[in-house]
Each structure stands twice: as C-alpha cells, then as structure tokens.
Motif scaffolding. Structure first.
Motif, PDB file in Angstrom:
ATOM      1  N   ALA A 146       0.873  -1.166   0.000  1.00  0.00           N
ATOM      2  CA  ALA A 146       0.000   0.000   0.000  1.00  0.00           C
ATOM      3  C   ALA A 146       0.917   1.224   0.000  1.00  0.00           C
ATOM      4  CB  ALA A 146      -0.912  -0.006   1.215  1.00  0.00           C
ATOM      5  N   ILE A 147       0.700   2.101  -0.974  1.00  0.00           N
ATOM      6  CA  ILE A 147       1.491   3.321  -1.094  1.00  0.00           C
ATOM      7  C   ILE A 147       0.577   4.484  -0.714  1.00  0.00           C
ATOM      8  CG2 ILE A 147       2.829   4.791  -2.656  1.00  0.00           C
ATOM      9  CD1 ILE A 147       3.138   2.239  -4.440  1.00  0.00           C
ATOM     10  N   HIS A 148       0.974   5.231   0.302  1.00  0.00           N
ATOM     11  CA  HIS A 148       0.149   6.313   0.826  1.00  0.00           C
ATOM     12  C   HIS A 148       0.666   7.648   0.287  1.00  0.00           C
ATOM     13  CE1 HIS A 148      -1.398   3.214   3.518  1.00  0.00           C
ATOM     14  NE2 HIS A 148      -0.146   2.893   3.724  1.00  0.00           N
ATOM     15  N   VAL A 149      -0.212   8.342  -0.445  1.00  0.00           N
ATOM     16  CA  VAL A 149       0.116   9.632  -1.042  1.00  0.00           C
ATOM     17  C   VAL A 149      -0.970  10.606  -0.599  1.00  0.00           C
ATOM     18  CG1 VAL A 149       0.589  10.874  -3.186  1.00  0.00           C
ATOM     19  CG2 VAL A 149       1.091   8.429  -3.036  1.00  0.00           C
ATOM     20  N   GLY A 150      -0.660  11.449   0.367  1.00  0.00           N
ATOM     21  CA  GLY A 150      -1.682  12.341   0.918  1.00  0.00           C
ATOM     22  C   GLY A 150      -2.807  11.522   1.521  1.00  0.00           C
ATOM     23  N   THR A 151      -4.035  11.779   1.094  1.00  0.00           N
ATOM     24  CA  THR A 151      -5.178  11.033   1.624  1.00  0.00           C
ATOM     25  C   THR A 151      -5.520   9.806   0.769  1.00  0.00           C
ATOM     26  OG1 THR A 151      -6.727  12.415   0.375  1.00  0.00           O
ATOM     27  CG2 THR A 151      -6.212  13.114   2.629  1.00  0.00           C
ATOM     28  N   HIS A 152      -4.774   9.599  -0.315  1.00  0.00           N
ATOM     29  CA  HIS A 152      -5.055   8.481  -1.219  1.00  0.00           C
ATOM     30  C   HIS A 152      -4.088   7.325  -0.949  1.00  0.00           C
ATOM     31  CE1 HIS A 152      -6.904   6.759  -4.828  1.00  0.00           C
ATOM     32  NE2 HIS A 152      -5.712   6.250  -5.076  1.00  0.00           N
ATOM     33  N   THR A 153      -4.609   6.110  -1.061  1.00  0.00           N
ATOM     34  CA  THR A 153      -3.770   4.913  -0.918  1.00  0.00           C
ATOM     35  C   THR A 153      -3.900   4.065  -2.169  1.00  0.00           C
ATOM     36  OG1 THR A 153      -4.036   4.894   1.488  1.00  0.00           O
ATOM     37  CG2 THR A 153      -3.330   2.834   0.453  1.00  0.00           C
ATOM     38  N   TYR A 154      -2.771   3.741  -2.774  1.00  0.00           N
ATOM     39  CA  TYR A 154      -2.720   2.832  -3.917  1.00  0.00           C
ATOM     40  C   TYR A 154      -2.304   1.473  -3.386  1.00  0.00           C
ATOM     41  CZ  TYR A 154      -2.455   7.117  -6.734  1.00  0.00           C
ATOM     42  OH  TYR A 154      -2.703   8.334  -7.302  1.00  0.00           O
ATOM     43  N   GLU A 155      -3.130   0.455  -3.665  1.00  0.00           N
ATOM     44  CA  GLU A 155      -2.767  -0.896  -3.245  1.00  0.00           C
ATOM     45  C   GLU A 155      -2.459  -1.724  -4.486  1.00  0.00           C
ATOM     46  OE1 GLU A 155      -4.443  -4.686  -0.702  1.00  0.00           O
ATOM     47  OE2 GLU A 155      -5.186  -2.691  -0.216  1.00  0.00           O
ATOM     48  N   VAL A 156      -1.324  -2.409  -4.442  1.00  0.00           N
ATOM     49  CA  VAL A 156      -0.879  -3.229  -5.568  1.00  0.00           C
ATOM     50  C   VAL A 156      -0.574  -4.626  -5.038  1.00  0.00           C
ATOM     51  CG1 VAL A 156       0.769  -3.442  -7.467  1.00  0.00           C
ATOM     52  CG2 VAL A 156       0.165  -1.167  -6.608  1.00  0.00           C
ATOM     53  N   GLU A 157      -1.182  -5.635  -5.671  1.00  0.00           N
ATOM     54  CA  GLU A 157      -0.989  -7.020  -5.243  1.00  0.00           C
ATOM     55  C   GLU A 157      -0.179  -7.772  -6.289  1.00  0.00           C
ATOM     56  OE1 GLU A 157      -3.654 -10.879  -3.842  1.00  0.00           O
ATOM     57  OE2 GLU A 157      -4.641  -8.951  -4.202  1.00  0.00           O
ATOM     58  N   PHE A 158       0.734  -8.622  -5.809  1.00  0.00           N
ATOM     59  CA  PHE A 158       1.653  -9.361  -6.682  1.00  0.00           C
ATOM     60  C   PHE A 158       1.501 -10.867  -6.471  1.00  0.00           C
ATOM     61  CE2 PHE A 158       3.557  -5.418  -5.232  1.00  0.00           C
ATOM     62  CZ  PHE A 158       3.848  -4.781  -6.415  1.00  0.00           C
ATOM     63  N   ARG A 159       2.005 -11.632  -7.432  1.00  0.00           N
ATOM     64  CA  ARG A 159       2.115 -13.079  -7.258  1.00  0.00           C
ATOM     65  C   ARG A 159       3.386 -13.321  -6.438  1.00  0.00           C
ATOM     66  NH1 ARG A 159       0.606 -12.185 -12.298  1.00  0.00           N
ATOM     67  NH2 ARG A 159      -1.299 -13.151 -13.056  1.00  0.00           N
ATOM     68  N   GLY A 160       3.220 -13.863  -5.247  1.00  0.00           N
ATOM     69  CA  GLY A 160       4.370 -14.103  -4.384  1.00  0.00           C
ATOM     70  C   GLY A 160       4.741 -12.863  -3.595  1.00  0.00           C
ATOM     71  N   ASP A 161       5.342 -13.072  -2.445  1.00  0.00           N
ATOM     72  CA  ASP A 161       5.642 -11.928  -1.582  1.00  0.00           C
ATOM     73  C   ASP A 161       7.023 -11.325  -1.813  1.00  0.00           C
ATOM     74  OD1 ASP A 161       7.042 -14.016  -0.458  1.00  0.00           O
ATOM     75  OD2 ASP A 161       5.994 -13.976   1.454  1.00  0.00           O
ATOM     76  N   GLN A 162       7.887 -11.941  -2.621  1.00  0.00           N
ATOM     77  CA  GLN A 162       9.216 -11.384  -2.862  1.00  0.00           C
ATOM     78  C   GLN A 162       9.127 -10.034  -3.580  1.00  0.00           C
ATOM     79  OE1 GLN A 162       8.195 -14.335  -4.079  1.00  0.00           O
ATOM     80  NE2 GLN A 162       9.404 -15.940  -3.085  1.00  0.00           N
ATOM     81  N   LYS A 163       8.209  -9.925  -4.535  1.00  0.00           N
ATOM     82  CA  LYS A 163       8.073  -8.683  -5.306  1.00  0.00           C
ATOM     83  C   LYS A 163       7.559  -7.566  -4.425  1.00  0.00           C
ATOM     84  CE  LYS A 163       7.461 -11.242  -9.535  1.00  0.00           C
ATOM     85  NZ  LYS A 163       6.546 -11.721 -10.548  1.00  0.00           N
ATOM     86  N   SER A 164       6.574  -7.865  -3.574  1.00  0.00           N
ATOM     87  CA  SER A 164       6.048  -6.815  -2.697  1.00  0.00           C
ATOM     88  C   SER A 164       7.131  -6.324  -1.746  1.00  0.00           C
ATOM     89  CB  SER A 164       4.822  -7.303  -1.912  1.00  0.00           C
ATOM     90  OG  SER A 164       5.126  -8.420  -1.122  1.00  0.00           O
TER      91      SER A 164
END
Length: 120
Positions: A90-108
């Motif tokens: 989850a990337i927090h930019v001001g009041t907005h949050t972008y959530e990005v999901e990946f295959r496998g946890d190494q990339k995250s």
C-alpha cells in the motif's frame, strides 16, 4: 537499464517510453487482481497503471517519491504455505492509498524496500 527486473516486456517498454532524461528503471512488476495493471519503479518515481476507470479506460499515474508519505506491506498468507501466498503493498500519497498485489511476496518486499529507500 540492463539491471532492471521486470515480469512482462511490454510493460517494461511502456515505462521505458515515458522516461525523463537520465531516469533509470529499477523494476516493473505485473499486478494481480482488479484495478492495477502493473507498477514501475524508477530512480525518480513510482509509476502505476490504473485500470479502474469506467469504460475500459486506464491511467498511467506517476508518483514522485517526495509525495509518498508511507509504504506498507500487506500480507495475505494462506494455510497452503508460501506457494499460495500473495504479497501486496500500500502506497500512501496524501489522503489516497494505492494498493498493488503481486504473485508471491518477494516482489512486494522488493517494491516496499525500494520505495522506503527513496522516501527516507
């Protein structure tokens, strides 16, 4: 750019086509789930392809590291062990949050560590 990590060549090329002078790609990872197509990391910004717009439209959003207030690792471990695990950030930019999901946890974890490096 030979050292950049990426999942899909067409996503890498899309990020590459929009680079600023002297900007270097660190990684481009394919995202799973609805909304986000991929995330790109450069030495200047985070680039997210957002597919959540109405009418099959999408946006490429650039987020300068200086605008990111925090980054989180969101874990979704299943009983099946790491083979079935997914990783999200989850990337927090001001009041907005972008959530990005990946295959496998190494990339995250890689994305998390790169962003943390540039915002701290």
């Amino acid at each position: 750019m030979a050292n950049a990590t990426y999942d899909r060549k067409e996503q890498f090329q899309q990020i590459q086509s929009g680079l600023l002078d002297g900007e270097r790609i660190i990684a481009v990872y394919d995202a799973v789930g609805t909304g986000t197509g991929f995330i790109g990391l450069t030495d200047r910004r985070v680039i997210i392809q957002d597919r959540s717009f109405v009418g099959k439209r999408y946006a490429i959003t650039s987020i300068p590291y200086s605008k990111i207030t925090s980054v989180s690792v969101v874990s979704n471990k299943s009983w099946g062990g790491s083979f079935f695990s997914t990783g999200a950030i989850a990337i927090h930019v001001g009041t907005h949050t972008y959530e990005v999901e990946f295959r496998g946890d190494q990339k995250s974890h890689h994305v998390h560590n790169v962003i943390l490096h540039y915002i701290s």
